[in-house]
Enzyme design. Structure first.
Site, PDB file in Angstrom:
ATOM      1  N   HIS A 183       0.827  -1.193   0.000  1.00  0.00           N
ATOM      2  CA  HIS A 183       0.000   0.000   0.000  1.00  0.00           C
ATOM      3  C   HIS A 183       0.869   1.254   0.000  1.00  0.00           C
ATOM      4  O   HIS A 183       2.091   1.196   0.184  1.00  0.00           O
ATOM      5  CB  HIS A 183      -0.914  -0.004   1.214  1.00  0.00           C
ATOM      6  CG  HIS A 183      -2.007  -1.024   1.134  1.00  0.00           C
ATOM      7  ND1 HIS A 183      -2.967  -1.169   2.111  1.00  0.00           N
ATOM      8  CD2 HIS A 183      -2.304  -1.961   0.193  1.00  0.00           C
ATOM      9  CE1 HIS A 183      -3.796  -2.146   1.782  1.00  0.00           C
ATOM     10  NE2 HIS A 183      -3.407  -2.638   0.618  1.00  0.00           N
ATOM     11  N   GLU A 242       0.889   3.915   2.125  1.00  0.00           N
ATOM     12  CA  GLU A 242       1.399   4.442   3.391  1.00  0.00           C
ATOM     13  C   GLU A 242       2.721   3.816   3.818  1.00  0.00           C
ATOM     14  O   GLU A 242       3.671   4.553   4.159  1.00  0.00           O
ATOM     15  CB  GLU A 242       0.338   4.279   4.501  1.00  0.00           C
ATOM     16  CG  GLU A 242      -0.943   5.053   4.257  1.00  0.00           C
ATOM     17  CD  GLU A 242      -2.022   4.237   3.571  1.00  0.00           C
ATOM     18  OE1 GLU A 242      -3.203   4.413   3.918  1.00  0.00           O
ATOM     19  OE2 GLU A 242      -1.676   3.406   2.690  1.00  0.00           O
ATOM     20  N   SER A 280     -14.085   2.323 -40.625  1.00  0.00           N
ATOM     21  CA  SER A 280     -14.065   3.246 -39.497  1.00  0.00           C
ATOM     22  C   SER A 280     -12.665   3.759 -39.172  1.00  0.00           C
ATOM     23  O   SER A 280     -12.511   4.608 -38.298  1.00  0.00           O
ATOM     24  CB  SER A 280     -14.639   2.556 -38.245  1.00  0.00           C
ATOM     25  OG  SER A 280     -13.849   1.429 -37.894  1.00  0.00           O
ATOM     26  N   LEU A 289      -6.571  -4.044 -28.876  1.00  0.00           N
ATOM     27  CA  LEU A 289      -7.031  -3.348 -27.663  1.00  0.00           C
ATOM     28  C   LEU A 289      -5.903  -3.098 -26.666  1.00  0.00           C
ATOM     29  O   LEU A 289      -6.159  -2.861 -25.491  1.00  0.00           O
ATOM     30  CB  LEU A 289      -8.179  -4.117 -26.980  1.00  0.00           C
ATOM     31  CG  LEU A 289      -9.413  -4.377 -27.839  1.00  0.00           C
ATOM     32  CD1 LEU A 289     -10.466  -5.143 -27.056  1.00  0.00           C
ATOM     33  CD2 LEU A 289     -10.003  -3.066 -28.373  1.00  0.00           C
ATOM     34  N   GLU A 339     -15.205   0.409 -25.687  1.00  0.00           N
ATOM     35  CA  GLU A 339     -15.024   1.081 -26.967  1.00  0.00           C
ATOM     36  C   GLU A 339     -16.044   0.639 -28.016  1.00  0.00           C
ATOM     37  O   GLU A 339     -15.786   0.684 -29.221  1.00  0.00           O
ATOM     38  CB  GLU A 339     -13.596   0.863 -27.455  1.00  0.00           C
ATOM     39  CG  GLU A 339     -12.545   1.413 -26.486  1.00  0.00           C
ATOM     40  CD  GLU A 339     -11.170   1.534 -27.096  1.00  0.00           C
ATOM     41  OE1 GLU A 339     -11.046   1.989 -28.251  1.00  0.00           O
ATOM     42  OE2 GLU A 339     -10.197   1.165 -26.411  1.00  0.00           O
ATOM     43  N   GLY A 344     -18.969  -1.883 -30.050  1.00  0.00           N
ATOM     44  CA  GLY A 344     -19.705  -1.025 -30.973  1.00  0.00           C
ATOM     45  C   GLY A 344     -21.075  -0.567 -30.496  1.00  0.00           C
ATOM     46  O   GLY A 344     -21.367  -0.543 -29.297  1.00  0.00           O
ATOM     47  N   LEU A 393     -23.502  -2.716 -28.119  1.00  0.00           N
ATOM     48  CA  LEU A 393     -23.004  -2.770 -26.746  1.00  0.00           C
ATOM     49  C   LEU A 393     -23.106  -1.407 -26.081  1.00  0.00           C
ATOM     50  O   LEU A 393     -23.535  -1.293 -24.918  1.00  0.00           O
ATOM     51  CB  LEU A 393     -21.548  -3.264 -26.740  1.00  0.00           C
ATOM     52  CG  LEU A 393     -20.854  -3.356 -25.372  1.00  0.00           C
ATOM     53  CD1 LEU A 393     -21.638  -4.241 -24.424  1.00  0.00           C
ATOM     54  CD2 LEU A 393     -19.428  -3.869 -25.539  1.00  0.00           C
TER      55      LEU A 393
END
Length: 361
Positions: free
Chosen positions: A52, A54, A170, A206, A294, A296, A299
């Site tokens: 962590h 700290e 695209s 991706l 991302e 299409g 979704l």
């Protein structure tokens, strides 16, 4: 020049943001230790969630931690996990004051950390830059309270809201500067997700590119029947691949994706499609706190229409395709304006030749 409380907390928040996408299922916390107006130690949650922030900052501070102030972006933990509680480390080091903007909603902590610090005679201040901390830790909080990750939906579209031509072309609607910004956004999320149609049409990796040697996010495809080629770019690129599928995914396709090294994530159905609420809960169960979707269009529409989008990022390019182009959002079943999701504009700026807008519920 002495460091103000606000400046020290801003420093701690900036440290924590550097770890976004790398610490799941833990939050990415920043910690800055200040004594006599100067920084003597600092740290952030390490990749994988341990150690962590700290204890790392305390190691840097050494003996100078005694009598110092610790600025931490989330209530220090008070439970035993793979390591001891951070409150014990702060108490043992002789910290005199702890400034933390918000409490930890994890039921194992949830105020107990603050209570133990105060019981040890340490002054505790809360609320400073709380809105910033809540936004940074939103994925962690959502997973604890609702069992699902924070969802960022990204759309790259034309002036008339199209994400591809009628033939599916695209690449590239937006310019290189916008694409570089998307890679930065990918790096700050635990998981990057697309639908099966996008995976079949674009064969994307991706991955995060152009940022040097960085940890890759989990890459996921939502495909009810796993009808995506397991030999595509996803599995050829480095980094974990998860396939989110329905209960009726054929056994041979499950086996093929498992053989390709993918993790299968089952979800329920809603009609003929994967139920995205169920899918996100499955991701939450697996430890995911931040998802970057991302598309299409189907979704994206499912997530937005289901009230599952926590942040909508829209890149708009200065071109128009027309009605025959493919829309950025699939059907959402909106019959009246009062039924449509309404968002507020949180940020707008020019990225190269394109415009980026960030919308939130």
């Amino acid at each position: 020049m002495s460091l103000s409380d606000a400046a020290a907390m801003a420093h701690a928040l900036a440290l924590g943001r550097r770890g976004l996408g790398q610490t799941w299922p833990n939050p990415s916390v920043g910690c800055v230790i200040v004594k006599d107006g100067r920084v003597v130690g600092r740290g952030r949650t390490a990749a994988g969630g341990r150690p962590h922030a700290e204890p790392q900052a305390l190691v840097q501070a050494g003996s100078q931690a005694r009598g110092a102030t610790a600025y931490v972006t989330l209530e220090p933990c008070a439970h035993h996990g793979q390591t001891g509680p951070c409150v014990d480390a702060l108490i043992a080091a002789g910290i005199a004051r702890v400034v933390a903007p918000v409490a930890d909603s994890d039921p194992r902590v949830d105020g107990e950390g603050f209570a133990r610090l105060r019981a040890a005679g340490i002054e505790v201040s809360t609320g400073l830059m709380a809105e910033d901390a809540l936004r940074d830790h939103a994925g962690f909080f959502l997973r604890v309270t609702e069992g699902r990750p924070f969802v960022t939906l990204k759309l790259a579209q034309t002036l008339d809201g199209r994400i591809a031509t009628a033939t599916g072309e695209s690449q590239w609607i937006t310019g290189p500067e916008a694409r570089a910004q998307v890679h930065l956004m990918r790096s700050r999320h635990d998981l990057v997700m697309v639908g099966a149609g996008t995976a079949r049409a674009d064969d994307p990796t991706l991955t995060v590119r152009g940022l040097g040697a960085v940890a890759q996010p989990v890459r996921a495809v939502v495909s009810r029947k796993l009808d995506v080629d397991p030999g595509g770019a996803l599995t050829r690129a480095n980094g974990p691949v998860w396939m989110i599928h329905g209960p009726d995914a054929p056994n041979d396709r499950c086996a093929a994706w498992t053989a390709a090294g993918a993790r299968l994530v089952p979800a329920d159905l809603s009609g003929r499609q994967v139920d995205m609420g169920s899918a996100l809960r499955s991701l939450g169960d697996a430890g995911i706190t931040r998802v970057f979707c991302e598309g299409g269009g189907e979704l994206a529409g499912s997530l937005l229409g289901g009230g599952l989008v926590d942040e909508l990022v829209v890149f708009t390019a200065g071109l128009a395709i027309g009605a025959e182009g493919r829309p950025g959002l699939g059907a959402m079943g909106v019959a009246a304006l009062s039924d449509a999701p309404r968002l507020r504009l949180a940020e707008q700026r020019q990225i190269g030749a394109d415009v980026m807008q960030i919308w939130r519920p």
